[in-house]
Design a protein around this motif. Structure first.
Motif, PDB file in Angstrom:
ATOM      1  N   GLU A  47     -57.776 -13.408   6.872  1.00  8.48           N
ATOM      2  CA  GLU A  47     -56.489 -13.976   7.287  1.00  8.48           C
ATOM      3  C   GLU A  47     -55.521 -14.024   6.105  1.00  8.48           C
ATOM      4  O   GLU A  47     -54.324 -13.748   6.251  1.00  8.48           O
ATOM      5  N   LEU A  48     -56.038 -14.354   4.927  1.00  4.92           N
ATOM      6  CA  LEU A  48     -55.198 -14.362   3.732  1.00  4.92           C
ATOM      7  C   LEU A  48     -54.717 -12.955   3.361  1.00  4.92           C
ATOM      8  O   LEU A  48     -53.608 -12.793   2.848  1.00  4.92           O
ATOM      9  N   LEU A  49     -55.546 -11.950   3.612  1.00  3.95           N
ATOM     10  CA  LEU A  49     -55.138 -10.567   3.332  1.00  3.95           C
ATOM     11  C   LEU A  49     -53.996 -10.113   4.235  1.00  3.95           C
ATOM     12  O   LEU A  49     -53.189  -9.275   3.843  1.00  3.95           O
ATOM     13  N   VAL A  50     -53.954 -10.590   5.449  1.00  2.72           N
ATOM     14  CA  VAL A  50     -52.987 -10.272   6.499  1.00  2.72           C
ATOM     15  C   VAL A  50     -53.252  -8.895   7.118  1.00  2.72           C
ATOM     16  O   VAL A  50     -53.313  -8.751   8.322  1.00  2.72           O
ATOM     17  N   ASN A  51     -53.414  -7.865   6.283  1.00  2.00           N
ATOM     18  CA  ASN A  51     -53.662  -6.524   6.817  1.00  2.00           C
ATOM     19  C   ASN A  51     -54.358  -5.650   5.774  1.00  2.00           C
ATOM     20  O   ASN A  51     -54.500  -6.041   4.611  1.00  2.00           O
ATOM     21  N   SER A  52     -54.767  -4.469   6.206  1.00  2.00           N
ATOM     22  CA  SER A  52     -55.507  -3.565   5.316  1.00  2.00           C
ATOM     23  C   SER A  52     -54.627  -2.895   4.267  1.00  2.00           C
ATOM     24  O   SER A  52     -55.137  -2.253   3.349  1.00  2.00           O
ATOM     25  N   ALA A  53     -53.326  -3.069   4.361  1.00  2.00           N
ATOM     26  CA  ALA A  53     -52.418  -2.540   3.339  1.00  2.00           C
ATOM     27  C   ALA A  53     -52.362  -3.440   2.096  1.00  2.00           C
ATOM     28  O   ALA A  53     -51.836  -3.031   1.066  1.00  2.00           O
ATOM     29  N   ASN A  54     -52.911  -4.631   2.214  1.00  2.00           N
ATOM     30  CA  ASN A  54     -52.943  -5.539   1.062  1.00  2.00           C
ATOM     31  C   ASN A  54     -53.682  -4.853  -0.087  1.00  2.00           C
ATOM     32  O   ASN A  54     -54.762  -4.298   0.117  1.00  2.00           O
TER      33      ASN A  54
END
Length: 179
Positions: A161-168
């Protein structure tokens, strides 16, 4: 409500040498907690580490300190970490989401969570990163916390959830940590 990096911090409670061996499921607790804390460290989530009467109960275990990247802990004699003035002062008042991990679930973890909630924080117990000596005490703590309006989550869920998405840019590193 989302757990976002810019509004989240973590309190890491009492993973101490002399009390940790008595915890139910301690190996899984340490592994899950170390993974969570490594991920939080990588994502630059502020963490506050505590000990309960370190003179008598020892320091936090190396696995936890290494995961955080520090062995600096606030020593307390209060059960609620938030009732210790140094911990209260160390909290980032702008970060309204607070993750809690540590021991014991039904004592220090629960009292800290209740006090943070009462002071206006959104509190998240990371269930796979808390423990008590008896499994039933942990279960009771989770039920009580839910009744108090505290959110229950797990470490892997928090990190993604903290990453938000795989583009992080930290996605691959966090993925390796949780596997």
């Amino acid at each position: 409500m989302r757990i976002l990096a810019e509004n989240t911090s973590c309190i890491v409670i009492d993973y101490q040498e002399k009390i940790l061996p008595a915890m139910s499921g301690r190996e899984e607790l340490v592994a899950n907690s170390a993974a969570l804390l490594k991920g939080l460290n990588l994502l630059e989530i502020p963490m506050v580490l505590t000990t309960q009467y370190a003179k008598g109960l020892g320091n936090n275990i190396p696995e936890i300190c290494e995961a955080i990247g520090s062995d600096v802990a606030y020593d307390k004699t209060t059960f609620s970490a938030y009732e210790t003035e140094a911990v209260y002062e160390a909290m980032d008042k702008e970060r309204k989401n607070v993750l809690i991990c540590g021991i014991e679930a039904h004592i220090c973890v629960l009292q800290t969570a209740i006090d943070l909630k009462a002071d206006g924080y959104n509190v998240f117990l990371v269930e796979d990163c808390i423990a008590s000596r008896k499994k039933s005490n942990k279960e009771n703590a989770v039920k009580r916390a839910m009744g108090e309006g505290i959110f229950i989550t797990c470490g892997e869920s928090v990190l993604y959830e903290l990453l938000v998405n795989s583009a992080n840019p930290h996605f691959k590193a966090v993925s390796k940590i949780v596997k």
